[in-house]
Design an enzyme around this catalytic site. Sequence first.
Site, PDB file in Angstrom:
ATOM      1  N   HIS A 173     -18.281  -7.268  -1.900  1.00 20.20           N
ATOM      2  CA  HIS A 173     -18.078  -8.709  -1.879  1.00 20.20           C
ATOM      3  C   HIS A 173     -17.508  -9.275  -3.181  1.00 20.20           C
ATOM      4  O   HIS A 173     -17.182 -10.446  -3.267  1.00 20.20           O
ATOM      5  CB  HIS A 173     -19.360  -9.456  -1.485  1.00 20.20           C
ATOM      6  CG  HIS A 173     -20.437  -9.434  -2.542  1.00 20.20           C
ATOM      7  ND1 HIS A 173     -20.570 -10.437  -3.465  1.00 20.20           N
ATOM      8  CD2 HIS A 173     -21.405  -8.553  -2.821  1.00 20.20           C
ATOM      9  CE1 HIS A 173     -21.609 -10.154  -4.259  1.00 20.20           C
ATOM     10  NE2 HIS A 173     -22.125  -9.016  -3.882  1.00 20.20           N
TER      11      HIS A 173
HETATM   12  N1  UDP Z   1     -28.013  -7.749   2.506  1.00 20.06           N
HETATM   13  C1  UDP Z   1     -28.371  -8.010   3.828  1.00 20.06           C
HETATM   14  N2  UDP Z   1     -27.414  -7.837   4.803  1.00 20.06           N
HETATM   15  C2  UDP Z   1     -26.158  -7.385   4.528  1.00 20.06           C
HETATM   16  C3  UDP Z   1     -25.825  -7.106   3.193  1.00 20.06           C
HETATM   17  C4  UDP Z   1     -26.780  -7.312   2.197  1.00 20.06           C
HETATM   18  O1  UDP Z   1     -29.516  -8.372   4.105  1.00 20.06           O
HETATM   19  O2  UDP Z   1     -25.342  -7.246   5.460  1.00 20.06           O
HETATM   20  C5  UDP Z   1     -29.019  -7.995   1.449  1.00 20.06           C
HETATM   21  C6  UDP Z   1     -29.333  -6.762   0.641  1.00 20.06           C
HETATM   22  O3  UDP Z   1     -30.419  -6.091   1.121  1.00 20.06           O
HETATM   23  C7  UDP Z   1     -29.619  -7.290  -0.755  1.00 20.06           C
HETATM   24  C8  UDP Z   1     -28.905  -8.606  -0.808  1.00 20.06           C
HETATM   25  O4  UDP Z   1     -28.479  -8.907   0.509  1.00 20.06           O
HETATM   26  O5  UDP Z   1     -30.983  -7.506  -0.916  1.00 20.06           O
HETATM   27  C9  UDP Z   1     -27.780  -8.474  -1.793  1.00 20.06           C
HETATM   28  O6  UDP Z   1     -26.946  -9.496  -1.660  1.00 20.06           O
HETATM   29  P1  UDP Z   1     -25.475  -9.478  -2.261  1.00 20.06           P
HETATM   30  O7  UDP Z   1     -24.923  -8.128  -2.231  1.00 20.06           O
HETATM   31  O8  UDP Z   1     -24.785 -10.567  -1.536  1.00 20.06           O
HETATM   32  O9  UDP Z   1     -25.732 -10.014  -3.732  1.00 20.06           O
HETATM   33  P2  UDP Z   1     -25.888  -9.342  -5.152  1.00 20.06           P
HETATM   34  O10 UDP Z   1     -27.087  -8.464  -5.118  1.00 20.06           O
HETATM   35  O11 UDP Z   1     -24.649  -8.609  -5.461  1.00 20.06           O
HETATM   36  O12 UDP Z   1     -26.105 -10.515  -6.054  1.00 20.06           O
END
Ligand code: UDP
Length: 362
Positions: free
Chosen positions: A209
Amino acid sequence: MKITIVAGARPNFIKIAPIIKAIEKKKNEGVTISFRLVHTGQHYDKNLSATFFEELNIPEPNCNLNVKSGSQSVQTAAIMVAFEEELLENFCDLVLVVGDVNSTMACAIVAKKLNIKVAHVEAGIRSGDITMPEEINRIVTDSISDYFFTTSTWASENLIKYGTEASKIHFVGNVMIDTLYQNLHRITKPDFWEEHQLETEKYIILTLHRPSNVDEEQSLNKLLLGIDILAKDKKVVFPIHPRTKAILGTSVLEFKNILFVEPQGYLAFMYLVKNSFAVITDSGGISEETTVLEIPCFTLRENTERPETQSIGTNTLVGVSIEKLQETYSSFLENGKRKSGIPELWDGKAAERIISILLEKL
Ligand code: UDP
């Protein structure tokens, strides 16, 4: 004590769930504590927001600022204007922000300008990469917060380095992992599991993302083509954001192994991760969850603000080129899983520690 809790985006919802549970537990024990939940509306798709409230039993927000999308500055400014009004109408003793999204920074600034104390959960982490909007959000939030709750001693040391008083820093563990432990017994197969004949440890999970990986059609295509080849006999399950899918256009059809699915709810996503062969991602949160679940994780970034996932956990920082991923993945196939552990205090009790400390301090 009245706390206003701010949440705006998917990873925030996962982080506030155990904090709210910990507050409710104290309330049930007769402690005078209450909270008001403010959703800024930064993420508003059902898949990225409502589903998480339902699955993680997060109460309906008391207020939704409904800011929706916009450029970095438009969104930040809209959150600030709306949150100032919200705080002026609803007094609180403390604003609690989590993570590193625009809502985190915007609401911390507004609260401080109204002389309200701010607690930052997941304070002190740094990627060292100032081109990431999240890094700016982290630096600004940590420069004005009053209470700092960290996931590692490294994050606490960072704060000391930036001049934060040691008495304000509390190493409490990881609320994201609280949620994981609280829900592991509830994780569920996604509906497409049977339809696509997925089998435990026979597929890879892919999530992307970050603008550096997904915003440019040609490089995204190159990356996906490389992953499609590297997977060989394994399927690659890719919960893809609609915005990323739109960038790919019709080329989605060209991949042999990649299965494009909607962004998954928490329970299905954790089921997929827990049963996967490996994860390829550019997410920070997922590198923490794979560490606890002991699933090999390959991070398509040049840096990480969570180095413990690499030094202790299962994460390998690959870089952003498909060539480097192919090299790292081949060596993993040859040598197998490396020995890993779980970082200190990632034990499912971080939120309870946070609330106990706040009750003592305020
Ligand atoms: N996640 C989810 N469904 C998805 C992809 C990610 O529930 O299809 C959850 C994942 O388990 C994690 C969180 O979203 O806990 C991470 O979010 P993201 O990757 O958007 O943010 P980042 O961690 O990079 O800030």
